[in-house]
Design an enzyme around this catalytic site. Structure first.
Site, PDB file in Angstrom:
ATOM      1  CG  HIS A 297      -9.195 -32.072  19.425  1.00  0.00           C
ATOM      2  ND1 HIS A 297      -9.267 -32.976  18.266  1.00  0.00           N
ATOM      3  CD2 HIS A 297      -8.262 -32.677  20.196  1.00  0.00           C
ATOM      4  CE1 HIS A 297      -8.382 -34.276  18.672  1.00  0.00           C
ATOM      5  NE2 HIS A 297      -7.816 -34.015  19.592  1.00  0.00           N
TER       6      HIS A 297
ATOM      7  CG  ASP B 289     -12.313 -30.494  16.691  1.00  0.00           C
ATOM      8  OD1 ASP B 289     -12.675 -29.322  16.372  1.00  0.00           O
ATOM      9  OD2 ASP B 289     -11.160 -31.044  16.302  1.00  0.00           O
TER      10      ASP B 289
ATOM     11  CG  ASP C 131      -9.261 -28.976  11.446  1.00  0.00           C
ATOM     12  OD1 ASP C 131      -9.336 -29.000  12.358  1.00  0.00           O
ATOM     13  OD2 ASP C 131      -9.847 -29.726  10.631  1.00  0.00           O
TER      14      ASP C 131
END
Ligand code: RNT
Ligand code: ZN
Length: 415
Positions: free
Chosen positions: A283, A256, A293
């Site tokens: 990710h 990620d 995020d």
């Protein structure tokens, strides 16, 4: 005004002159699946309505109105997303998006996900899956690494149930389901015993993943540097899962882009991992100062990742997924923006004259390598992107109009 065909013809010729086939690039991008995270649609809330709220050390911020409240609304939003993102897409589902008969995490079955499967089959798309090891009363003191054997057993059973559901997705859709395992286990302060939880995690994973489902599903393990409340110690760290993936070649290694120190880049790790691991799950996210995020941007790192995959010919060993959750803007738009940026970055990477650059490199002509790499950055790839969208039957730069109309008619009506 001249039409796009005219501009595209010019772009195609320019690229052809440096040995790049724009048609082949468009076809490859359209055929490369990108897995879109359903959890962007409701701020990682899920359908269980437990008291815990979002836990696990991750956080969605923003209170933009109209998030999806159930499967019907979430799938309607995803229908709209899919109408605006060109090419092949999959939808990534988390276990707490279960529906139908009430079942705890250790009891869920494929029946709780038949609505997702029916919808995907109807649309002809694939599904990916994730066990949900957070936002649950049993996840506060560890999950698969927990010292309490009852807790650990509960989560092993969840893992087993989720693999069954993943295989069901694979069978129903005819497309392999990637199942990504991420656990939040960790500590705010540095523990004395950092080894035992890791040994228990290995045991749990080996027990939970014992059943072979052939090509219906494939496991992946996702590492992390820290979370909120697990700043000092994370059981499933990068080195831990790298080791796990080496020991278990049938398992994919997940990276990620928000899960490393801010100066570390996934793009610089990829070929090191590919030297030892068969398949990688990505990710694609965007951390701003921390693992925040944010919506994926068409930024240097996203482009660098795609360049690495194309240049090293490892795209077919990579499962590209998106992972972010922004609740501060229209959530449908958030998913569309990140997905389009990811594919745009892939297209740009596909339009590089790699053979020519490799030849310069092999000849030791690093001047040419740098000069040309820089020159090609401003080639007319935006026109090729517009053509790609047209071929895929989705809007070009004006996609937001449709998104706004959907917001007005559908999202605004939600309480
Ligand atoms: C958390 C991991 C994980 C989650 C999703 C919701 O840090 O990135 O992938 O974001 O499972
Ligand atoms: Zn992730």
């Amino acid at each position: 005004m001249k039409d796009i065909n005219c501009a595209y013809e010019y772009a195609r010729e320019q690229y052809a002159a440096i040995g790049v086939d724009t048609e082949a690039a468009i076809a490859k991008v359209l055929a490369t699946p990108v897995s879109l995270q359903c959890w962007q649609g409701d701020d990682v809330k899920g359908f269980e309505s437990l008291e815990t709220g979002l836990t696990g050390g991750i956080m969605s911020t923003g209170a933009y109105p109209g998030k999806a409240r159930n499967g019907e609304e979430l799938r309607a939003d995803l229908d709209q997303v899919l109408a605006l993102v060109p090419g092949t897409n999959k939808i990534n589902v988390h276990a707490f998006y279960c529906e139908g008969a009430k079942a705890d995490r250790n009891e869920i079955t494929p029946a709780n996900f038949s609505a997702w499967a029916d919808w995907a089959v109807e649309k002809g798309i694939g599904l990916d899956f994730n066990p949900t090891f957070f936002s649950h009363p049993m996840s506060d003191d560890g999950t698969l690494s927990a010292a309490d054997e009852n807790v650990r057993k509960f989560w092993i059973d969840h893992l087993i149930a989720c693999r069954e559901i993943s295989a069901y997705f694979g069978e129903r859709t005819g497309k392999r389901c990637g199942m990504n395992i991420w656990i939040p286990d960790g500590c705010k302060e540095r523990p004395i015993d950092t080894l035992s939880p890791r040994l228990r995690l290995t045991d749990s994973l080996e027990k939970g993943c014992a059943k072979n489902y052939g090509n219906l599903m494939k496991d992946a393990v996702e590492s992390k540097l820290f979370g909120i409340g697990s700043e000092s110690y994370v059981v499933g760290s990068h080195e831990y899962y790298m080791g796990y993936a080496m020991k278990h070649p049938e398992v994919m290694f997940t990276m990620d882009t928000g899960h490393y120190h801010p100066t570390e880049l996934v793009s610089s790790k990829l070929t090191a991992i590919f030297s030892f691991v068969d398949e990688v799950l990505l990710h694609v996210s965007r951390g701003v100062r921390w693992d925040s995020d944010h919506v994926v941007s068409f930024d240097d790192e996203t482009q660098a990742i795609m360049h690495e995959l194309v240049r090293s010919n490892t795209l077919d060993r990579t499962n590209i997924s998106l992972d972010y959750f922004d609740g501060s803007i229209n959530r449908v738009a958030a998913l569309v923006i990140g997905a389009r940026n990811t594919k745009k970055a892939l297209l740009k990477a596909m339009l590089e004259p790699i053979d020519m650059l490799k030849a310069a490199e092999a000849a030791g002509d690093t001047t040419t390598r740098l000069a040309l790499t820089e020159e090609y950055k401003s080639y007319p790839f935006g026109i090729v992107w517009e053509m790609l969208c047209q071929r895929a039957g989705v809007p070009g730069a004006n996609w937001l109009d449709q998104c706004k109309a959907y917001e007005k008619t559908v999202i605004a009506a939600r309480g």
